[in-house]
Design an enzyme around this catalytic site. Structure first.
Site, PDB file in Angstrom:
ATOM      1  N   GLY A 131       0.784  -1.240   0.000  1.00 42.68           N
ATOM      2  CA  GLY A 131       0.000   0.000   0.000  1.00 42.68           C
ATOM      3  C   GLY A 131       0.812   1.284   0.000  1.00 42.68           C
ATOM      4  N   ARG A 154      -5.519   0.093  -6.415  1.00 45.45           N
ATOM      5  CA  ARG A 154      -4.266   0.720  -5.969  1.00 45.45           C
ATOM      6  C   ARG A 154      -3.773   1.769  -6.959  1.00 45.45           C
ATOM      7  NH1 ARG A 154      -2.164  -2.461  -1.718  1.00 45.45           N
ATOM      8  NH2 ARG A 154      -2.476  -4.699  -1.907  1.00 45.45           N
ATOM      9  N   ASP A 208      -4.754   2.995  10.982  1.00 47.42           N
ATOM     10  CA  ASP A 208      -6.163   2.812  11.329  1.00 47.42           C
ATOM     11  C   ASP A 208      -6.230   2.465  12.819  1.00 47.42           C
ATOM     12  OD1 ASP A 208      -8.889   2.411  11.014  1.00 47.42           O
ATOM     13  OD2 ASP A 208      -8.698   0.440  10.126  1.00 47.42           O
ATOM     14  N   LYS A 236      -6.391   7.721  10.487  1.00 45.96           N
ATOM     15  CA  LYS A 236      -7.800   7.542  10.864  1.00 45.96           C
ATOM     16  C   LYS A 236      -7.863   7.411  12.382  1.00 45.96           C
ATOM     17  CE  LYS A 236      -9.474   4.283   7.739  1.00 45.96           C
ATOM     18  NZ  LYS A 236     -10.363   3.131   7.457  1.00 45.96           N
ATOM     19  N   PHE A 277     -13.737   3.481   4.757  1.00 46.82           N
ATOM     20  CA  PHE A 277     -12.784   2.613   4.065  1.00 46.82           C
ATOM     21  C   PHE A 277     -12.395   3.258   2.744  1.00 46.82           C
ATOM     22  CE2 PHE A 277     -11.401  -0.948   1.443  1.00 46.82           C
ATOM     23  CZ  PHE A 277     -10.469  -1.514   2.299  1.00 46.82           C
ATOM     24  N   VAL A 278     -11.102   3.539   2.581  1.00 51.81           N
ATOM     25  CA  VAL A 278     -10.647   4.260   1.399  1.00 51.81           C
ATOM     26  C   VAL A 278      -9.759   3.385   0.512  1.00 51.81           C
ATOM     27  CG1 VAL A 278     -10.826   6.561   2.433  1.00 51.81           C
ATOM     28  CG2 VAL A 278      -8.713   5.263   2.714  1.00 51.81           C
ATOM     29  N   GLU A 312       4.390   5.059   5.950  1.00 52.83           N
ATOM     30  CA  GLU A 312       3.157   4.263   5.950  1.00 52.83           C
ATOM     31  C   GLU A 312       2.084   4.904   5.073  1.00 52.83           C
ATOM     32  OE1 GLU A 312       1.638   1.671   6.601  1.00 52.83           O
ATOM     33  OE2 GLU A 312       2.318   0.681   8.421  1.00 52.83           O
ATOM     34  N   ASP A 313       1.199   4.076   4.555  1.00 49.45           N
ATOM     35  CA  ASP A 313       0.074   4.595   3.793  1.00 49.45           C
ATOM     36  C   ASP A 313      -1.037   5.118   4.705  1.00 49.45           C
ATOM     37  OD1 ASP A 313      -0.442   2.036   4.726  1.00 49.45           O
ATOM     38  OD2 ASP A 313      -1.175   1.241   2.825  1.00 49.45           O
TER      39      ASP A 313
HETATM   40  P1  5GP Z   1      -4.140  -0.939  11.297  1.00 46.49           P
HETATM   41  O1  5GP Z   1      -3.299  -2.080  11.809  1.00 46.49           O
HETATM   42  O2  5GP Z   1      -3.598   0.420  11.663  1.00 46.49           O
HETATM   43  O3  5GP Z   1      -5.581  -1.084  11.723  1.00 46.49           O
HETATM   44  O4  5GP Z   1      -4.223  -1.084   9.742  1.00 46.49           O
HETATM   45  C1  5GP Z   1      -3.151  -0.906   8.958  1.00 46.49           C
HETATM   46  C2  5GP Z   1      -3.355  -1.485   7.593  1.00 46.49           C
HETATM   47  O5  5GP Z   1      -4.737  -1.810   7.327  1.00 46.49           O
HETATM   48  C3  5GP Z   1      -2.970  -0.478   6.532  1.00 46.49           C
HETATM   49  O6  5GP Z   1      -1.588  -0.516   6.273  1.00 46.49           O
HETATM   50  C4  5GP Z   1      -3.835  -0.903   5.386  1.00 46.49           C
HETATM   51  O7  5GP Z   1      -3.211  -1.959   4.700  1.00 46.49           O
HETATM   52  C5  5GP Z   1      -5.088  -1.431   6.038  1.00 46.49           C
HETATM   53  N1  5GP Z   1      -6.139  -0.381   6.099  1.00 46.49           N
HETATM   54  C6  5GP Z   1      -6.572   0.304   7.175  1.00 46.49           C
HETATM   55  N2  5GP Z   1      -7.539   1.186   6.844  1.00 46.49           N
HETATM   56  C7  5GP Z   1      -7.713   1.054   5.508  1.00 46.49           C
HETATM   57  C8  5GP Z   1      -8.573   1.699   4.546  1.00 46.49           C
HETATM   58  O8  5GP Z   1      -9.383   2.590   4.824  1.00 46.49           O
HETATM   59  N3  5GP Z   1      -8.440   1.287   3.260  1.00 46.49           N
HETATM   60  C9  5GP Z   1      -7.566   0.310   2.871  1.00 46.49           C
HETATM   61  N4  5GP Z   1      -7.544  -0.001   1.581  1.00 46.49           N
HETATM   62  N5  5GP Z   1      -6.748  -0.305   3.736  1.00 46.49           N
HETATM   63  C10 5GP Z   1      -6.821   0.065   5.041  1.00 46.49           C
END
Ligand code: 5GP
Length: 191
Positions: A52, A174, A112, A140, A161-162, A108-109
Site C-alpha cells: 500500500g 491501488r 487505522d 484515521k 474505508f478508502v 506508511e500509507d
Molecule cells: P491498522 O493495523 O492500523 O488497523 O491497519 C493498517 C493497515 O490496514 C494499513 O496498512 C492498510 O493496509 C489497512 N487499512 C486500514 N484502513 C484502511 C482503509 O481505509 N483502506 C484500505 N484499503 N486499507 C486500510
C-alpha cells in the site's frame, strides 16, 4: 468474496474523492521539505511496508533533499477480513540491510487501529536504530486502539474505508491517482 469476483469499475465504484491528486502532490512536497529540514544532511533510511505504501514512498523519497536510502518490508495481517485489520502480523519480507545505529523513518500509507504499526515499531526498535520516526499519508484516529506517536501526518481522515494511491480493496484500486471512498455496495455483505 473479493473484488476480483465481480466487475471492477475504477470510476463508478468510487463514491467520493477524499483526497485529490493535486492535494496529495502538494502534501508530499510539504512533508518532504519538513523531513529535509529536520534531518538536514544526515543519512536517513526510509522503511516502507508493501504494498500500500509504494506510491507514497516513491513520491516522498524524491521530495526529501537529505541523503536517503530505502528498504522495504512486506507484512500480512491475518485473522481479519478484507476491510478490518486484526493486529496479528506475519513478516513476509524482512529488511535487506541492517538499521543498527541508523536514523530510520517508517513510511506508511494509513494508520487505522495502529495495531500493525505498533507491531512494526517494536520489531524495528529491536534492531537498535539510532532514531525511529513515523510518517503516514493518512491517519484515521477514530479507530485507534494503541497510542502511537506519529511524527509526520499527511491527512487526517474520517472513519471510512478508502482506496487508491496504493490502497486496495481485494488487491484492486491501488492504481487510482487519488484517495477515494469505495461505494459501500461494492463490499457490503461480501466479506
Ligand atoms: P491498522 O493495523 O492500523 O488497523 O491497519 C493498517 C493497515 O490496514 C494499513 O496498512 C492498510 O493496509 C489497512 N487499512 C486500514 N484502513 C484502511 C482503509 O481505509 N483502506 C484500505 N484499503 N486499507 C486500510
Amino acid at each position: 468474496m473479493t473484488a476480483s469476483a465481480g466487475r471492477i469499475d475504477l470510476v463508478a465504484d468510487i463514491g467520493e474523492v477524499l483526497v485529490s491528486e493535486e492535494q496529495i502532490a502538494a502534501k508530499v512536497t510539504e512533508l518532504g521539505a519538513r523531513i529535509g529540514a529536520d534531518y538536514g544532511d544526515r543519512r536517513l533510511t526510509l522503511v516502507s511496508v508493501l504494498k500500500g505504501s509504494l506510491p507514497f514512498m516513491a513520491d516522498l523519497m524524491r521530495a526529501i533533499p537529505s541523503p536517503v536510502r530505502i528498504d522495504l518490508m512486506e507484512v500480512s495481517s491475518y485473522g481479519g477480513t478484507s476491510t478490518e485489520s486484526s493486529g496479528l502480523v506475519r513478516i513476509l519480507k524482512d529488511l535487506s540491510a541492517t538499521i543498527e545505529g541508523e536514523d530510520v523513518l517508517i513510511v506508511e500509507d494509513i494508520i487505522d487501529t495502529g495495531l500493525t504499526l505498533n507491531y512494526l515499531i517494536r520489531y524495528l526498535r529491536g534492531k537498535n536504530p539510532k532514531s525511529l520516526r513515523i510518517c503516514t499519508l493518512l491517519d484515521k484516529p477514530a479507530r485507534r486502539l494503541v497510542d502511537i506517536p506519529v511524527d509526520y501526518v499527511g491527512f487526517t481522515i474520517p472513519d471510512q474505508f478508502v482506496v487508491g494511491y496504493g490502497l486496495d480493496y481485494g488487491e484492486y484500486y491501488r492504481n487510482l491517482r487519488f484517495v477515494g471512498v469505495l461505494r459501500p455496495e461494492v463490499y457490503t455483505g461480501l466479506d
